[in-house]
Design a protein around this motif. Structure first.
Motif, mmCIF file in Angstrom:
data_model
loop_
_atom_site.group_PDB
_atom_site.id
_atom_site.type_symbol
_atom_site.label_atom_id
_atom_site.label_comp_id
_atom_site.label_asym_id
_atom_site.label_seq_id
_atom_site.Cartn_x
_atom_site.Cartn_y
_atom_site.Cartn_z
ATOM 1 N N LYS A 480 0.844 -1.201 0.000
ATOM 2 C CA LYS A 480 0.000 0.000 0.000
ATOM 3 C C LYS A 480 0.882 1.255 0.000
ATOM 4 C CE LYS A 480 -3.957 -2.216 2.125
ATOM 5 N NZ LYS A 480 -4.689 -2.551 3.328
ATOM 6 N N VAL A 481 0.295 2.350 -0.467
ATOM 7 C CA VAL A 481 1.040 3.621 -0.547
ATOM 8 C C VAL A 481 1.423 4.090 0.856
ATOM 9 C CG1 VAL A 481 0.826 6.075 -1.150
ATOM 10 C CG2 VAL A 481 -0.049 4.303 -2.712
ATOM 11 N N PHE A 482 2.696 4.484 1.012
ATOM 12 C CA PHE A 482 3.209 4.831 2.340
ATOM 13 C C PHE A 482 4.411 5.768 2.176
ATOM 14 C CE2 PHE A 482 4.960 3.418 6.593
ATOM 15 C CZ PHE A 482 3.816 3.706 7.322
ATOM 16 N N PRO A 483 4.561 6.762 3.053
ATOM 17 C CA PRO A 483 5.745 7.632 2.953
ATOM 18 C C PRO A 483 6.962 6.965 3.604
ATOM 19 C CG PRO A 483 3.913 8.711 4.106
ATOM 20 C CD PRO A 483 3.626 7.249 4.077
ATOM 21 N N TYR A 484 8.029 6.806 2.850
ATOM 22 C CA TYR A 484 9.276 6.234 3.382
ATOM 23 C C TYR A 484 10.320 7.331 3.508
ATOM 24 C CZ TYR A 484 7.131 1.794 2.152
ATOM 25 O OH TYR A 484 6.268 0.734 2.069
ATOM 26 N N ARG A 485 11.283 7.085 4.365
ATOM 27 C CA ARG A 485 12.465 7.949 4.426
ATOM 28 C C ARG A 485 13.523 7.184 3.644
ATOM 29 N NH1 ARG A 485 14.005 13.151 5.198
ATOM 30 N NH2 ARG A 485 16.014 13.326 6.239
ATOM 31 N N VAL A 486 13.902 7.714 2.480
ATOM 32 C CA VAL A 486 14.799 6.943 1.616
ATOM 33 C C VAL A 486 16.146 7.632 1.471
ATOM 34 C CG1 VAL A 486 12.893 5.931 0.309
ATOM 35 C CG2 VAL A 486 13.926 8.032 -0.509
ATOM 36 N N HIS A 487 17.158 6.824 1.212
ATOM 37 C CA HIS A 487 18.523 7.345 1.055
ATOM 38 C C HIS A 487 19.212 6.473 0.028
ATOM 39 C CE1 HIS A 487 22.778 7.963 2.716
ATOM 40 N NE2 HIS A 487 22.420 9.075 2.128
ATOM 41 N N ASP A 488 19.543 7.083 -1.111
ATOM 42 C CA ASP A 488 20.080 6.308 -2.220
ATOM 43 C C ASP A 488 21.579 6.058 -2.076
ATOM 44 O OD1 ASP A 488 19.665 4.887 -4.486
ATOM 45 O OD2 ASP A 488 18.634 6.501 -5.545
ATOM 46 N N LEU A 489 22.081 5.159 -2.913
ATOM 47 C CA LEU A 489 23.524 4.875 -2.956
ATOM 48 C C LEU A 489 24.294 6.139 -3.312
ATOM 49 C CD1 LEU A 489 22.987 1.689 -4.998
ATOM 50 C CD2 LEU A 489 24.493 1.680 -3.044
ATOM 51 N N ASN A 555 9.882 3.319 -2.387
ATOM 52 C CA ASN A 555 10.909 2.876 -1.444
ATOM 53 C C ASN A 555 12.142 2.320 -2.154
ATOM 54 O OD1 ASN A 555 12.139 2.141 0.997
ATOM 55 N ND2 ASN A 555 11.371 0.054 0.768
ATOM 56 N N VAL A 556 13.295 2.961 -1.911
ATOM 57 C CA VAL A 556 14.547 2.397 -2.443
ATOM 58 C C VAL A 556 15.463 1.980 -1.288
ATOM 59 C CG1 VAL A 556 14.504 3.710 -4.606
ATOM 60 C CG2 VAL A 556 15.654 4.695 -2.609
ATOM 61 N N GLY A 557 14.885 1.991 -0.060
ATOM 62 C CA GLY A 557 15.694 1.610 1.097
ATOM 63 C C GLY A 557 16.498 2.794 1.616
ATOM 64 N N HIS A 558 17.155 2.578 2.753
ATOM 65 C CA HIS A 558 17.975 3.635 3.351
ATOM 66 C C HIS A 558 19.410 3.148 3.414
ATOM 67 C CE1 HIS A 558 19.502 6.755 5.916
ATOM 68 N NE2 HIS A 558 18.326 7.365 5.942
ATOM 69 N N TYR A 559 20.200 3.659 2.475
ATOM 70 C CA TYR A 559 21.581 3.188 2.325
ATOM 71 C C TYR A 559 22.431 3.459 3.574
ATOM 72 C CZ TYR A 559 26.349 2.938 0.637
ATOM 73 O OH TYR A 559 27.668 2.635 0.506
ATOM 74 N N GLY A 560 22.339 4.701 4.089
ATOM 75 C CA GLY A 560 23.192 5.083 5.223
ATOM 76 C C GLY A 560 22.942 4.251 6.471
ATOM 77 N N LEU A 561 21.678 3.830 6.659
ATOM 78 C CA LEU A 561 21.342 3.027 7.848
ATOM 79 C C LEU A 561 21.402 1.533 7.553
ATOM 80 C CD1 LEU A 561 18.247 5.083 9.090
ATOM 81 C CD2 LEU A 561 20.498 5.013 10.163
ATOM 82 N N ALA A 562 21.569 1.193 6.284
ATOM 83 C CA ALA A 562 21.574 -0.207 5.831
ATOM 84 C C ALA A 562 20.247 -0.905 6.154
ATOM 85 C CB ALA A 562 22.749 -0.972 6.440
ATOM 86 N N PHE A 563 19.134 -0.176 5.974
ATOM 87 C CA PHE A 563 17.798 -0.754 6.157
ATOM 88 C C PHE A 563 17.106 -0.815 4.790
ATOM 89 C CE2 PHE A 563 17.260 1.254 10.686
ATOM 90 C CZ PHE A 563 18.069 0.251 11.211
ATOM 91 N N ASP A 564 16.399 -1.928 4.523
ATOM 92 C CA ASP A 564 15.634 -2.016 3.273
ATOM 93 C C ASP A 564 14.333 -1.235 3.372
ATOM 94 O OD1 ASP A 564 17.511 -3.574 2.032
ATOM 95 O OD2 ASP A 564 16.665 -5.454 2.795
ATOM 96 N N TYR A 565 13.838 -1.083 4.611
ATOM 97 C CA TYR A 565 12.589 -0.341 4.820
ATOM 98 C C TYR A 565 12.818 0.620 5.971
ATOM 99 C CZ TYR A 565 10.568 -4.213 2.186
ATOM 100 O OH TYR A 565 10.293 -5.139 1.217
ATOM 101 N N TYR A 566 12.471 1.891 5.757
ATOM 102 C CA TYR A 566 12.647 2.861 6.839
ATOM 103 C C TYR A 566 11.641 3.988 6.637
ATOM 104 C CZ TYR A 566 14.902 5.802 10.313
ATOM 105 O OH TYR A 566 15.154 6.553 11.440
ATOM 106 N N THR A 567 11.112 4.506 7.744
ATOM 107 C CA THR A 567 10.187 5.634 7.653
ATOM 108 C C THR A 567 10.408 6.536 8.856
ATOM 109 O OG1 THR A 567 7.883 6.264 7.271
ATOM 110 C CG2 THR A 567 8.260 4.512 8.890
#
Length: 716
Positions: A480-489, A555-567
């Motif tokens: 479902k649609v959801f706001p993520y906190r994302v951080h790319d490579l 969602n592209v995951g959070h690179y800096g935290l090494a999490f696949d899902y983060y919000t």
């Protein structure tokens, strides 16, 4: 017209170089873009009255025609060749007249001369007519329509003459002061800081015309200056009375029906850990033993959206602000004070509504089970970070058992995070001790200690758990649609630059491989440089190689935290995305259907932009206090390190207090220095002397300009 002609004739005089005449012709055609002119008319308009000049002109006309810059509409008649290319994009104004247009489709910037700018302001959305590109010349365009004004208000200092006034701005994008008619001053006096709205900018006028919207106060007064910083970034500096009135009517009492709907944690040991000056307590932690080495840890977050319903005036104001803003000496809250410091704030010994993530977890940080529930809690104690730190260090004090257990679990969680490839940027913050008038009296550094890290780990765990609950779905199902906190490579090009740069210091970093390979090698680098003189420099350059984290429904995951899902779920009092997450989570957990992706992506984009603006304003307030603090130390000598290298000079950060100032390039007068962007250095042409990022340097405090928030140093 006659005077103009006379002037042109003088200029066109007996001798004129080809380059001069070409420039004159281009200006002539650009000023009359839609008309075709005969050679005879052109000669007469430009005052070309000698045979050699006429021949030169014909020569240039044919060159311009070959360049596709002009077209011959009928024999011997020439017109500007618009390729019919109208483009829309963003106008960027520079006070030196080197304006540019950034196309929407992200193409190369196009130069727009001041005379062709139609008085567009910085960041306006405009339509331009793109001139045919001439060989060996930069592309050029002319603004034909202003589609949307980005900003028509400016902050500056009033200067009043007999019958009119000017607003003198420090805005680097506005070359001209704003003219204000006497009747539009709103009682402002010379030396007042004011917010002025540009109401028109007549075609022929050099200065825009404005009217005063608000007088902020006397220049130099602390509150005036802080409000000026907010106004400069387009941020609000007062809270709308109408919204506060609505908030004041919200009842603080919790009904027994509401308590019956929730899990009751009022009897479980619970406390908050926050900075000593905090009033809005977003989060609390509860802990109790479950036996067999298992603990129940609750991360309890203020249930803001229980009180703030979607679409209400409070919600609309929060959405517009999107974040609280933290200046050096004040907080500009996202929500009205009654909500953020009283009703929602998880204050000790008061029953509060929370939205909680409850974990069954071992001391090794293994989560055996988790659930997300609405709760009612009662905090037993408010700890400051310093007090909690004391308990961790001395193993003595209130709730020592609970705090020490949480600390053990947090350290295990942290270790697992780094093992998975999270990046360890451990930066200190510069803080000012400020007297009651807002004057900075000393500087101190805020470091992240165990107590800060304890809270951080549990917030990260809660944010990640919430994101996984919604985002992780079986293979064939759509989340479902959801706001993520994302951080790319990291950007590959920036990584490559980082790698080349650190090689000079004898360090290596991987630029290709898996996500984890790269992040682990960045971590290795960061731990290798710890304690070395280049540590701060290499950390700075490494951070620049990173992308910025932002909000998105993709969602592209959070690179800096090494999490696949983060919000972001844990700070709804001060961040709007957390309020969105609370609402959607409540809806989805009770079986609700998905929402509009377009709507939420737009809200994510707005929140990311506002977060960036708030960070810029925060930095400007720190900069202001640094300059104010250093203005007491003019002429004094300090050791520092080169923290930035640009084509206009060197930025230097002082070791003692981390204040940053600049040595202007014009003051490096012992040689002609060239800027080498790739290697972050200035190099002298004759003597080959080099100033590089990270070099130790001794400087004297030369000038402190509070208006410009600028500190100038001189080399010692």
């Amino acid at each position: 017209m006659a005077k103009k002609k006379e002037k042109k004739e003088k200029k066109a005089g007996k001798r004129m170089k080809k380059k001069q005449l070409a420039a004159l012709l281009i200006e002539f055609f650009q000023a009359n873009p839609n008309a075709a002119f005969s050679m005879k008319y052109i000669f007469s308009e430009l005052g070309l009255n000698t045979h050699p000049l006429k021949m030169l002109c014909i020569d240039i006309l044919h060159d311009l025609q070959e360049d596709d810059y002009l077209k011959e509409t009928e024999k011997g008649k020439f017109q500007l060749n618009y390729h019919g290319t109208e483009m829309t994009g963003t106008f960027q104004r520079k006070s030196n007249g080197k304006n540019s247009f950034i196309p929407d489709d992200g193409g190369e910037p196009i130069f727009v001369a001041e005379r062709n700018s139609a008085h567009a302001m910085n960041n306006d959305r405009v339509k331009i007519m793109f001139y045919a590109k001439r060989k060996n010349h930069e592309a050029e365009g002319e603004v034909v329509e202003i589609l949307e004004r980005a900003n028509d208000t400016f902050v500056g200092t009033l200067q009043i003459v007999k019958s009119y006034a000017f607003l003198v701005t420090e805005n680097r994008t506005l070359a001209n002061d704003i003219f204000i008619p006497k009747e539009r001053l709103k009682g402002g006096k010379t030396g007042d800081k004011a917010v002025v709205k540009v109401i028109e900018w007549p075609d022929r006028a050099k200065n825009p015309i404005g009217q005063v919207i608000d007088i902020l106060g006397r220049s130099g007064d602390n509150t005036t200056e802080m409000h000026a910083i907010l106004a400069e970034f387009g941020l609000p500096y007062t809270y709308p009375k109408a919204v506060e009135t609505v908030a004041d009517k919200i009842p603080a009492e919790i009904t027994s029906e509401e308590i019956a709907k929730r899990e009751d944690f009022r009897q479980v040991t619970t406390f908050t850990i926050d900075p000593k000056d905090a009033k809005d307590f977003d989060d609390a932690l509860s802990i109790r033993p479950l036996g067999d080495g298992l603990w129940e840890v609750g991360v309890h977050i203020a249930d803001v959206t229980h009180y703030v319903k979607e679409g209400t005036v409070i919600d609309k104001e929060a959405e517009k602000r999107a974040t609280s803003v933290y200046l050096v000496d004040r907080t500009i809250p996202m929500l009205p004070e009654r909500l953020c410091n009283f009703i929602c704030s998880l204050r000790p010994d008061e029953e509060k509504l929370a939205f909680s993530v409850i974990f069954n977890i071992t001391e090794k940080g293994e989560v055996k089970d988790s659930r997300i529930v609405h709760t009612v809690i009662k905090s037993d104690r408010r700890f400051t970070y310093e007090e909690a730190q004391q308990v961790i260090e001395t193993r003595e004090g209130d709730f020592k058992e609970e705090i020490l257990t949480l600390d053990t679990i947090a350290k295990a969680l942290r270790e697992m995070r780094f093992a998975a490839g999270a990046i360890n940027f451990d930066r200190y913050e510069v803080k000012f001790e400020i007297d009651e008038k807002g004057k900075p009296i000393s500087v101190y550094f805020k470091e992240s200690k165990d107590a800060n890290k304890l809270v951080e780990e549990f917030m990260l765990l809660a944010n990640r758990t919430v994101a996984e609950r919604i985002g992780k779905v079986p293979k064939n199902r759509k989340a479902k649609v959801f706001p993520y906190r994302v951080h790319d490579l990291p950007d590959p090009e920036k990584l490559e630059n980082l790698s080349q740069f650190i090689a000079r210091f004898g360090y290596k970093v991987r630029t290709e491989g898996t996500k984890t390979d790269i992040s682990k090698s960045i971590n290795r680098l960061l731990s290798e440089v710890q304690g070395k003189k280049e540590a701060n420099l290499i950390e700075t350059v490494s951070i620049r190689a990173m992308q910025k984290a932002h909000y998105s429904t993709h969602n592209v995951g959070h690179y800096g935290l090494a999490f696949d899902y983060y919000t972001h779920f844990t700070s709804p009092i001060r961040r709007f995305p957390d309020m969105m997450v609370h609402r959607l989570l409540t809806k989805y957990l009770s079986g609700g259907r998905t929402v509009s992706e377009t709507k939420y992506e737009a809200l994510c984009k707005h929140s990311s932009e506002m977060e960036q603006i708030a960070a810029n304003a925060e930095r400007a307030s720190i900069k202001y206090k640094q300059v104010e603090f250093m203005s007491e130390h003019l002429g004094q000598v300090y050791d520092g390190v080169i923290s930035g290298v640009t084509e206009w000079g060197l930025y230097v950060e002082l070791n003692e207090n981390k204040c940053e100032g600049m040595i202007p390039l014009r003051d490096l007068d012992d040689d002609y220095y060239e800027f080498d962007e790739k290697n972050y250095c200035l190099r002298g042409r004759r003597k080959k002397r080099m100033y590089s990022l990270g070099d130790a340097i001794t400087v004297r405090v030369a000038r402190a300009n509070l208006e410009k928030k600028q500190l100038d140093f001189a080399l010692v």
